[in-house]
Design an enzyme around this catalytic site. Structure first.
Site, PDB file in Angstrom:
ATOM      1  CB  SER A 125     -29.908 -13.375 -38.608  1.00 55.99           C
ATOM      2  OG  SER A 125     -31.222 -13.671 -39.020  1.00 55.99           O
ATOM      3  CE1 TYR A 150     -27.629 -18.303 -40.775  1.00 56.22           C
ATOM      4  CE2 TYR A 150     -29.893 -17.834 -40.138  1.00 56.22           C
ATOM      5  CZ  TYR A 150     -28.682 -17.406 -40.639  1.00 56.22           C
ATOM      6  OH  TYR A 150     -28.518 -16.087 -41.000  1.00 56.22           O
ATOM      7  CE  LYS A 154     -25.288 -15.796 -39.029  1.00 55.58           C
ATOM      8  NZ  LYS A 154     -23.968 -15.305 -39.460  1.00 55.58           N
ATOM      9  N   GLY A 297     -41.510 -23.369 -38.942  1.00 56.23           N
ATOM     10  CA  GLY A 297     -40.495 -22.451 -38.426  1.00 56.23           C
ATOM     11  C   GLY A 297     -40.687 -21.002 -38.845  1.00 56.23           C
TER      12      GLY A 297
END
Ligand code: WQD
Length: 337
Positions: A125, A150, A154, A297
């Protein structure tokens, strides 16, 4: 040639299965149905006329992963989508994300590293870049401290794959997605968010459908031309096609390194307001929205430099933001009819 697609009934996975089948690959889907439905198999069949093999299985189950690769010892490649992807949920429940996204990756790689040859495609991502200093973002932009568990999965995932590729015959391509949206033009497959959508486009289509009262635009005081955040929205069908090209590159041994990284985006940034207006144009509907505070964020802007993917993979996007929004809207109307 047989290709395994984990999470193959999900949003990006199902579109990739269609493109693989269109290019003549045999597909085996692994999915645990936690965020997908078996009906997607029928959707895929209605587009390609081919039923993929399907194994209902959880890739967090090490023993199941081991027996899967014993049964399917002849696979040529694996495209690994199965993962959790809700940023907010990952903050609430980080261990769920480390278990779902990291354990499963480790178990799959443990099997692949024993093989004389393994071609592996990983869903990464653009979140790994955080707020990049320079736009558009190139693949060598620095990786920033993760903004969420999350995002961390990645980054860690990319590192795990690189470490394994150094000591085994695993060859990998890491694909860093920007913002995938849209649906197959047939409306036989598309995105099925669970509960209230967190992402912009499903929230827009559900609002236009009347399922939500209005869209909240998270901030209009960003240092961008209209004050709203800028992202690179890529049609999921274009994105899916890139996976097939990347896989073929590994199979043809054209890869120059054990691990290659590509950005998958359009190269064009669109603001939240631009997306809303483009949606209003294609749907001929006024979208109710209000400006609210910033969402924690969110980066100000992120759009891809696509030169590497264009030149090295020989892939580029063919579909516009309007086409993507039109397909998302057509899909939303179909599933609510
Ligand atoms: C896009 C823009 C929001 C909803 C996330 C993940 C990323 C990725 C894709 C995962 C932002 C604004 C949104 C709403 C809004 N990968 N927005 N109102 O945050 O760029 O990326 O999804 O699967 O890793 O972080 O995508 O669609 O949530 O937001 O104003 O109700 O729309 O602030 O500017 P994002 P998004």
């Amino acid at each position: 040639m047989k290709i395994v697609v984990t999470g193959g009934l999900g949003f990006i996975g199902s579109h990739t299965v269609v493109e693989l089948q269109n290019q003549g690959f045999e597909v085996v889907i692994i999915d645990n149905l936690s965020n997908a439905s078996l009906d997607v198999l029928d959707g895929i069949f209605s587009i390609t006329g081919k039923k993929p093999e399907f194994e209902k299985m959880d890739v967090r189950d090490k023993a199941a992963v081991q027996s899967f690769f014993k049964k399917y010892s002849d696979v040529t490649g694996i495209i690994h989508f199965a993962a959790s992807k809700a940023v907010g949920e990952s903050v609430e429940n980080p261990l769920l994300y480390y278990e779902n996204n990291i354990n499963s990756l480790v178990y799959i790689l443990q099997e692949l590293q024993q093989k004389p040859e393994a071609h592996f495609i990983f869903s990464s991502s653009c979140t790994v870049y955080g707020q990049a200093k320079n736009m558009p973002i190139t693949e060598d932009a620095p990786i920033q401290p993760p903004m969420s568990p999350y995002g961390n999965t990645k980054q860690i995932g990319e590192e795990i794959i690189s470490d394994v590729a150094k000591i085994s015959n695993v060859k990998a391509v890491l694909l860093r997605y920007f913002n995938p949206i849209g649906a197959h033009e047939s409306s036989a497959i598309g995105e099925l968010p669970l509960g209230v959508p967190q992402n912009l486009v499903p929230f827009i289509t559900q609002t236009a459908m009347g399922l939500r009262n209005e869209l909240s635009v998270f901030g209009n005081d960003y240092p961008t031309p209209d004050g709203t955040c800028i992202r690179d929205y890529i049609h999921v069908v274009d994105l899916a096609k890139a996976h097939v090209v990347a896989l073929q590159r590994l199979i043809d041994k054209k890869n120059l390194e054990n691990v290659e990284v590509f950005n998958l985006g359009t190269g064009k940034g669109s603001s939240v307001l631009e997306v809303i207006h483009a949606f209003e144009k294609v749907s001929q509907k006024k979208l109710p929205y209000k400006i609210v505070g910033r969402r924690e964020g969110d980066v100000i802007e992120a759009y891809a430099d696509t030169e590497k993917a264009n030149k090295v993979l020989g892939w580029k996007t063919e579909l516009s933001l309007e086409q993507a929004l039109e397909s998302a809207w057509k899909w939303e109307r179909k599933i609510r009819s």
